[in-house]
Design a protein around this motif. Structure first.
Motif, PDB file in Angstrom:
ATOM      1  N   VAL A 152      -0.019  -0.377  -1.871  1.00 55.65           N
ATOM      2  CA  VAL A 152      -0.200  -0.777  -2.687  1.00 55.65           C
ATOM      3  C   VAL A 152       0.740   0.113  -4.806  1.00 55.65           C
ATOM      4  CG1 VAL A 152      -2.476  -1.470  -1.980  1.00 55.65           C
ATOM      5  CG2 VAL A 152      -2.154   1.011  -2.348  1.00 55.65           C
ATOM      6  N   THR A 153       1.548   0.749  -4.099  1.00 50.21           N
ATOM      7  CA  THR A 153       2.208   0.816  -5.211  1.00 50.21           C
ATOM      8  C   THR A 153       3.315   0.346  -5.440  1.00 50.21           C
ATOM      9  OG1 THR A 153       4.207   2.145  -4.015  1.00 50.21           O
ATOM     10  CG2 THR A 153       1.882   3.689  -5.006  1.00 50.21           C
ATOM     11  N   GLU A 154       3.454  -1.223  -5.251  1.00 45.66           N
ATOM     12  CA  GLU A 154       4.147  -2.650  -5.380  1.00 45.66           C
ATOM     13  C   GLU A 154       3.694  -3.207  -5.149  1.00 45.66           C
ATOM     14  OE1 GLU A 154       7.484  -2.077  -4.550  1.00 45.66           O
ATOM     15  OE2 GLU A 154       7.620  -0.073  -4.562  1.00 45.66           O
ATOM     16  N   GLU A 155       3.811  -3.757  -6.660  1.00 41.05           N
ATOM     17  CA  GLU A 155       2.698  -4.789  -6.829  1.00 41.05           C
ATOM     18  C   GLU A 155       2.468  -5.735  -6.656  1.00 41.05           C
ATOM     19  OE1 GLU A 155       1.332  -7.393 -11.346  1.00 41.05           O
ATOM     20  OE2 GLU A 155       3.221  -6.126 -10.454  1.00 41.05           O
ATOM     21  N   ALA A 156       4.238  -6.741  -4.871  1.00 42.86           N
ATOM     22  CA  ALA A 156       4.593  -8.072  -4.408  1.00 42.86           C
ATOM     23  C   ALA A 156       3.439  -7.570  -3.420  1.00 42.86           C
ATOM     24  CB  ALA A 156       5.464  -7.791  -4.159  1.00 42.86           C
ATOM     25  N   ALA A 157       3.477  -6.279  -2.738  1.00 38.28           N
ATOM     26  CA  ALA A 157       2.152  -5.877  -1.625  1.00 38.28           C
ATOM     27  C   ALA A 157       1.247  -6.267  -1.918  1.00 38.28           C
ATOM     28  CB  ALA A 157       2.727  -4.506  -0.502  1.00 38.28           C
ATOM     29  N   VAL A 158       0.216  -5.322  -3.350  1.00 40.69           N
ATOM     30  CA  VAL A 158      -0.735  -6.036  -3.910  1.00 40.69           C
ATOM     31  C   VAL A 158      -1.308  -7.678  -3.453  1.00 40.69           C
ATOM     32  CG1 VAL A 158      -2.717  -5.621  -5.286  1.00 40.69           C
ATOM     33  CG2 VAL A 158      -1.143  -3.676  -4.648  1.00 40.69           C
ATOM     34  N   ALA A 159      -0.490  -8.045  -4.620  1.00 37.84           N
ATOM     35  CA  ALA A 159      -0.673  -9.676  -4.832  1.00 37.84           C
ATOM     36  C   ALA A 159      -0.601 -10.369  -3.132  1.00 37.84           C
ATOM     37  CB  ALA A 159       0.817 -10.214  -5.532  1.00 37.84           C
ATOM     38  N   ALA A 160       0.442  -9.623  -1.793  1.00 35.50           N
ATOM     39  CA  ALA A 160      -0.056  -9.990  -0.334  1.00 35.50           C
ATOM     40  C   ALA A 160      -0.881 -10.020  -0.210  1.00 35.50           C
ATOM     41  CB  ALA A 160       1.327  -9.892  -0.022  1.00 35.50           C
ATOM     42  N   LEU A 161      -2.063  -9.033  -0.514  1.00 35.00           N
ATOM     43  CA  LEU A 161      -3.509  -8.518   0.237  1.00 35.00           C
ATOM     44  C   LEU A 161      -4.368  -9.307  -0.432  1.00 35.00           C
ATOM     45  CD1 LEU A 161      -3.665  -6.118   2.007  1.00 35.00           C
ATOM     46  CD2 LEU A 161      -4.409  -4.858  -0.536  1.00 35.00           C
ATOM     47  N   VAL A 162      -4.201  -9.418  -1.596  1.00 32.37           N
ATOM     48  CA  VAL A 162      -5.271 -10.152  -2.092  1.00 32.37           C
ATOM     49  C   VAL A 162      -5.330 -11.931  -2.472  1.00 32.37           C
ATOM     50  CG1 VAL A 162      -6.232 -11.291  -4.568  1.00 32.37           C
ATOM     51  CG2 VAL A 162      -5.309  -8.576  -3.874  1.00 32.37           C
ATOM     52  N   GLU A 163      -4.144 -12.097  -1.842  1.00 33.35           N
ATOM     53  CA  GLU A 163      -3.757 -13.728  -1.416  1.00 33.35           C
ATOM     54  C   GLU A 163      -4.203 -13.794  -0.011  1.00 33.35           C
ATOM     55  OE1 GLU A 163      -3.335 -17.439  -0.870  1.00 33.35           O
ATOM     56  OE2 GLU A 163      -3.123 -16.481  -2.810  1.00 33.35           O
ATOM     57  N   ARG A 164      -4.403 -12.782   0.936  1.00 33.96           N
ATOM     58  CA  ARG A 164      -4.717 -13.109   2.796  1.00 33.96           C
ATOM     59  C   ARG A 164      -6.195 -13.357   2.430  1.00 33.96           C
ATOM     60  NH1 ARG A 164      -3.923 -10.188   7.439  1.00 33.96           N
ATOM     61  NH2 ARG A 164      -4.563 -11.683   9.284  1.00 33.96           N
ATOM     62  N   ILE A 165      -6.876 -12.371   1.378  1.00 29.63           N
ATOM     63  CA  ILE A 165      -7.895 -11.984   1.626  1.00 29.63           C
ATOM     64  C   ILE A 165      -8.624 -13.882   1.621  1.00 29.63           C
ATOM     65  CG2 ILE A 165     -10.481 -11.765   0.186  1.00 29.63           C
ATOM     66  CD1 ILE A 165      -9.195  -8.769  -0.072  1.00 29.63           C
ATOM     67  N   ARG A 166      -8.104 -14.517  -0.438  1.00 30.28           N
ATOM     68  CA  ARG A 166      -8.094 -15.876  -0.139  1.00 30.28           C
ATOM     69  C   ARG A 166      -8.429 -16.966   0.729  1.00 30.28           C
ATOM     70  NH1 ARG A 166      -7.617 -17.221  -5.895  1.00 30.28           N
ATOM     71  NH2 ARG A 166      -6.176 -15.697  -6.043  1.00 30.28           N
ATOM     72  N   ALA A 167      -6.916 -16.990   1.269  1.00 29.38           N
ATOM     73  CA  ALA A 167      -7.085 -17.601   2.518  1.00 29.38           C
ATOM     74  C   ALA A 167      -7.693 -17.053   4.229  1.00 29.38           C
ATOM     75  CB  ALA A 167      -4.994 -17.124   2.945  1.00 29.38           C
ATOM     76  N   GLU A 168      -8.288 -15.818   3.603  1.00 30.12           N
ATOM     77  CA  GLU A 168      -9.203 -15.762   4.896  1.00 30.12           C
ATOM     78  C   GLU A 168     -10.143 -15.862   4.593  1.00 30.12           C
ATOM     79  OE1 GLU A 168      -8.255 -15.554   8.563  1.00 30.12           O
ATOM     80  OE2 GLU A 168      -6.592 -14.955   7.717  1.00 30.12           O
TER      81      GLU A 168
END
Length: 255
Positions: free
Chosen positions: A68-84
Motif C-alpha cells: 500500500v505504499t504503491e498507488e497502483a496497488a491501492v487503486a486495485a485494492l479499492v477497485e476489487r472492493i467496488r467489483a466484489e
C-alpha cells in the motif's frame, strides 16, 4: 433489520496490514460483527489464513496482496472492493514498520521506507477509499498511529515517531475535509502491544518490563483491545466522533 449481536451485517470493511497482530484482530472483529472483509497485506500466507478463518466461521472474507505504499496497488485494492461488493463502509488503514535506530542511526533510505509505510500508505488509502465511501453515502476510516507519535519512545526511531505524529495530523485534516461527505476519520495510537513486530525487538521479559515502566495499568496491550477501539470508532455509538486520536496505551501520556 440487523442482528444486535452482528451490527455490521450488510456492511463492507477493508483492513490493511491484516495478516497478523492488530490487523488480524480487527479483521476477525469486523467479521464477527457481520461485515464482509477485504483483507490486505504483503504477507500472502498470513492474509490467506485470516480470510480462511473468517470463511470457516461462516463470515465472508477475501484476500488481496497489496503493497500500500504503491498507488497502483491501492487503486486495485479499492477497485476489487467496488467489483466484489459495490461499496465500502469501513476502512482500517493499519500499516507501519521502521528501519534504522534512534535519531542518527538510520540512513536516508531507512527514513524514506519508514515514512512511506507509516504515513504515505494511509494517505494513499484514504485518497482511494473516500470516493467509494462518498458514492455510498459515507463511512468511517480509522488510521493507525502510535504512542511514539504522541510521546517520546526510546524504542522508536525518529522517522517512525515523526511519521506516526504525521498520521494524527493527517487524520485531523481528513476529518474536516470529508465531514460534509458523511465520512468520519479517526485514528488509534496503540501503546506497547503484543505483536510479531514487537517480538522482533523485545523478548517477553523486556516487553513486561517496558510495559510496567510506561503503561500505568502495568501490562502490554492485546491486539484485540486495539480492535475493540476500532470497532467502536466505526459504530453508530461514535457518530459524533471524528478527527480524534484514541490512545489505547494503559494510561501512557505525552511526556
Amino acid at each position: 433489520m440487523r442482528d444486535a449481536d452482528r451490527p455490521f451485517t450488510g456492511r463492507v470493511a477493508l483492513v490493511t496490514g491484516a495478516a497478523s497482530g492488530i490487523g488480524r484482530a480487527a479483521s476477525l472483529a469486523f467479521a464477527a460483527a457481520g461485515a464482509a472483509v477485504l483483507i490486505s497485506d504483503v504477507d500472502e500466507t498470513g492474509g490467506i489464513a485470516v480470510a480462511a478463518q473468517i470463511e470457516t466461521g461462516g463470515g465472508r472474507a477475501l484476500f488481496q496482496r497489496a503493497d500500500v505504499t504503491e498507488e497502483a496497488a491501492v487503486a486495485a485494492l479499492v477497485e476489487r472492493i467496488r467489483a466484489e461488493f459495490g461499496t465500502l463502509d469501513y476502512a482500517f488503514n493499519n500499516v507501519g514498520f521502521s528501519w534504522g535506530h534512534g535519531a542518527t542511526g538510520l540512513s536516508s533510505d531507512d527514513w524514506s521506507r519508514t515514512v512511506d509505510v507509516c504515513m504515505k500508505a494511509p494517505w494513499l488509502c484514504m485518497k482511494h477509499e473516500v470516493p467509494l465511501m462518498r458514492a455510498g453515502g459515507g463511512g468511517a476510516i480509522v488510521n493507525t498511529s502510535s504512542m511514539a507519535g504522541v510521546a517520546y519512545s526510546p524504542t522508536a526511531n525518529i522517522a517512525y515517531s515523526a511519521a506516526k505524529a504525521g498520521v494524527i495530523q493527517m487524520t485531523r485534516y481528513a476529518a474536516n475535509a470529508f465531514a460534509a461527505d458523511g465520512i468520519r476519520v479517526n485514528c488509534v495510537s496503540p501503546g506497547l502491544t503484543r505483536t510479531a513486530a514487537v517480538e522482533q525487538f523485545l523478548d517477553a521479559e523486556e516487553q513486561r518490563e517496558l510495559a510496567a515502566q510506561t503503561q500505568p495499568i502495568g501490562r502490554i496491550v492485546d491486539p484485540s483491545e486495539i480492535a475493540d477501539a476500532v470497532m467502536w470508532l466505526c459504530s453508530p455509538g461514535a457518530a459524533m466522533v471524528t478527527g480524534e486520536n484514541i490512545c489505547v496505551s494503559g494510561g501512557q501520556q505525552a511526556r
